[in-house]
Design a protein around this motif. Structure first.
Motif, short mmCIF file in Angstrom:
data_model
loop_
_atom_site.label_atom_id
_atom_site.label_comp_id
_atom_site.label_asym_id
_atom_site.label_seq_id
_atom_site.Cartn_x
_atom_site.Cartn_y
_atom_site.Cartn_z
N ARG A 221 0.84 -1.20 0.00
CA ARG A 221 0.00 0.00 0.00
C ARG A 221 0.87 1.25 0.00
O ARG A 221 0.60 2.22 -0.72
CB ARG A 221 -0.91 0.01 1.23
N LEU A 225 1.34 4.03 -3.02
CA LEU A 225 1.17 5.45 -2.76
C LEU A 225 2.36 6.24 -3.29
O LEU A 225 2.20 7.32 -3.88
CB LEU A 225 1.02 5.68 -1.25
N GLU A 228 1.89 6.19 -7.22
CA GLU A 228 0.74 6.85 -7.82
C GLU A 228 0.38 8.17 -7.17
O GLU A 228 -0.21 9.05 -7.80
CB GLU A 228 -0.46 5.90 -7.78
N ILE A 230 -1.62 10.82 -4.57
CA ILE A 230 -3.07 11.05 -4.47
C ILE A 230 -3.42 12.35 -5.18
O ILE A 230 -2.59 13.26 -5.31
CB ILE A 230 -3.55 11.10 -3.01
N LYS A 231 -4.65 12.42 -5.65
CA LYS A 231 -5.14 13.60 -6.35
C LYS A 231 -5.92 14.47 -5.37
O LYS A 231 -6.93 14.04 -4.80
CB LYS A 231 -6.05 13.19 -7.52
N VAL A 232 -5.42 15.69 -5.15
CA VAL A 232 -6.03 16.63 -4.20
C VAL A 232 -6.58 17.81 -4.98
O VAL A 232 -5.84 18.47 -5.72
CB VAL A 232 -4.99 17.11 -3.17
N LEU A 279 1.88 14.35 -4.49
CA LEU A 279 0.50 14.82 -4.40
C LEU A 279 0.21 15.66 -5.64
O LEU A 279 0.90 16.63 -5.92
CB LEU A 279 0.27 15.66 -3.14
N ASP A 310 -9.14 12.19 -4.88
CA ASP A 310 -8.98 11.32 -3.72
C ASP A 310 -9.30 12.09 -2.44
O ASP A 310 -9.74 11.51 -1.45
CB ASP A 310 -7.54 10.79 -3.63
N ALA A 387 -3.62 10.56 2.82
CA ALA A 387 -3.08 9.62 1.84
C ALA A 387 -2.87 8.24 2.44
O ALA A 387 -2.76 7.25 1.72
CB ALA A 387 -1.76 10.15 1.29
N TRP A 389 -0.22 7.63 4.49
CA TRP A 389 1.23 7.44 4.57
C TRP A 389 1.67 7.20 6.01
O TRP A 389 1.18 7.83 6.93
CB TRP A 389 1.93 8.67 4.02
#
Length: 466
Positions: A221, A225, A228, A230-232, A279, A310, A387, A389
């Protein structure tokens, strides 16, 4: 498949000008092609300075030729690399010359290298996988290393390429095979009075295996992360400070900032990194009712971006909290978000302009000043939490969504297997099947059991020449 038997050639360096460019050939028995191109015998794995000759024997360019005989090469086949000057025209001439030389006939009327063709995207790496030089996770790590957007992502991809991820999967698979062997032995010899499973502590082995899958899943996982991100999406009314916040997070003037409402009319995207996690931050048009056709299109695109996020940072202007109309509009946006967005999208309230606001601020959300930087560290920490993390995680390897899905599937099958094992002999056949399915899920990660369709999807995303 027939195409995997053809020799292939491609430019292996990125398009454009550079100091060095490489043309790579892979196939069986390249000696005749080498003699035609270089007019000499190359010592294996030794760089040789030579001319690369055209059909008239005139040098197209001079550079280094490297020959790696099978099976000691990247693809497992004979590999030839021509390292020339990195001009696009020179490399295209060399590429065309390779194809031309392959069609020339030898003294016995055979072609120099029959069926040589241009390589498909990722076909060199695909050959390496098919010839057991690397497994599927290592092949994917090649593309991930090339595409890495942060140092942490590059290091995790390098770990996967070195086999760290594969090694953990193989250890899980070997333990699972041993447990399957015990169950099958019990099924094959039901008349024996010896309880194989109890004496071998099958329940303890299965429990340990479940813990191992969980540990690898957690690393995967984190690796996914890193790969890829995350889309903010930044959302809110005009002049709430979305563009200013984007600029502050990115440390650069990416978006135009003015006091005129509706300045941002389309999406502005920037990838930033926080502790190595990428990000993808998207600034959007201010959400309001508008008669301006261009602005209306921007607002529609803003809602589309919000729906695909996301996480959404809902910006509020602290200097307008006493304005009735502003408060009503914020409430209307919040209601629309609740109605439109899936439940798995997190909405984080951001209270901006703390530098110009009264001391009384809302208790929930994050208070920031995009102008002075107040609260940005807190916001970065919140984004990492969103995310998922885990700071300080060690030995992370790059992973993809399919890896995480396969590990979860293995986890589910082992959970069902544990239930059946508790029922002893009454459900041993079902237990054996669940263990087999769990092993299949692990095998799909490294490619021991993988459909051709999946291989096509994976390798088609690679660059040509790799």
């Amino acid at each position: 498949m027939p195409r995997h038997q053809d020799p292939i050639v491609a430019v292996a360096t990125a398009p454009g000008r550079g100091a060095v460019g490489i043309v790579r050939v892979s196939g069986r028995s390249l000696q005749a092609l080498i003699h035609t191109l270089c007019d000499k015998v190359l010592t294996p794995r030794e760089a040789t300075y030579t001319g690369f000759l055209d059909a008239q024997g005139v040098a197209i360019d001079h550079g280094l030729a490297l020959y790696f005989p099978a099976p000691h090469s990247f693809t497992g086949e004979d590999v030839l690399e021509l390292q020339a000057h990195g001009g696009p025209v020179v490399l295209q001439l060399l590429l065309a010359r390779c194809l031309e030389a392959a069609g020339q006939t030898l003294a016995d009327a055979r072609p120099t290298l029959a069926h040589l063709r241009l390589a498909l995207p990722g076909e060199f790496s695909e050959r390496a996988f098919l010839n057991d030089k690397i497994d599927l996770t290592q092949a994917e790590a090649i593309a991930d290393l090339i595409d890495a957007s942060t140092e942490a992502a590059a290091r995790s991809a390098s770990r996967s390429l070195s086999g760290a991820f594969s090694q953990e999967i193989h250890q899980l698979r070997d333990a699972l095979i041993h447990l399957r062997m015990l169950v099958e032995a019990t099924l094959d010899f039901p008349e024996e009075e010896i309880d194989f499973l109890r004496k071998a502590d099958a329940l303890g082995q299965l429990s340990k295996l479940q813990q191992g899958v969980l540990a690898v899943l957690q690393k995967a996982r984190q690796g996914a992360l890193l790969r890829e991100g995350i889309k903010v999406v930044l959302a809110g009314q005009p002049n709430a400070g979305k563009s200013s916040l984007l600029n502050a997070l990115a440390g650069a003037e990416l978006a135009i900032v003015t006091a005129v409402p509706g300045t941002t009319r389309d999406k502005v995207q920037q990838t930033i990194q926080i502790e190595g996690v990428p990000l993808h931050v998207i600034d959007t048009a201010g959400l309001r009712e508008s008669d301006d056709e261009v602005e209306k299109i921007g607002i529609e695109r803003a809602w589309l971006a919000i729906a695909e996020a996301d996480a959404v940072l809902f910006l509020h202007d602290l200097t307008r909290l006493d304005a009735t109309e502003y408060i009503a509009s914020d409430a209307a946006i919040a209601r629309t978000m609740t109605q439109k967005l899936p439940q798995n999208i997190t909405i984080l309230d951001i209270w901006n302009k703390a530098d110009a606001a009264p001391s009384q601020v809302p208790e929930h959300g994050v208070v920031v000043s995009a102008k002075t930087g107040v609260g940005l560290d807190v916001l970065r920490h919140q984004l990492l939490q969103l995310a998922g993390w885990q700071p300080g995680a060690e030995g992370i390897f790059t992973a993809r969504a399919r890896h995480v899905t396969a590990l979860r599937r293995a986890q589910d099958h082992l959970a069902v297997a544990s239930q059946h094992l508790a029922q002893q002999a009454q459900a041993l056949d079902v237990l054996a099947e669940e263990l087999r399915l769990a092993q299949n899920a692990l095998n799909q990660i490294t490619g021991e059991f993988t459909s051709d369709d999946l291989l096509g999807v994976i390798f088609s995303s690679f660059c040509i020449g790799k």
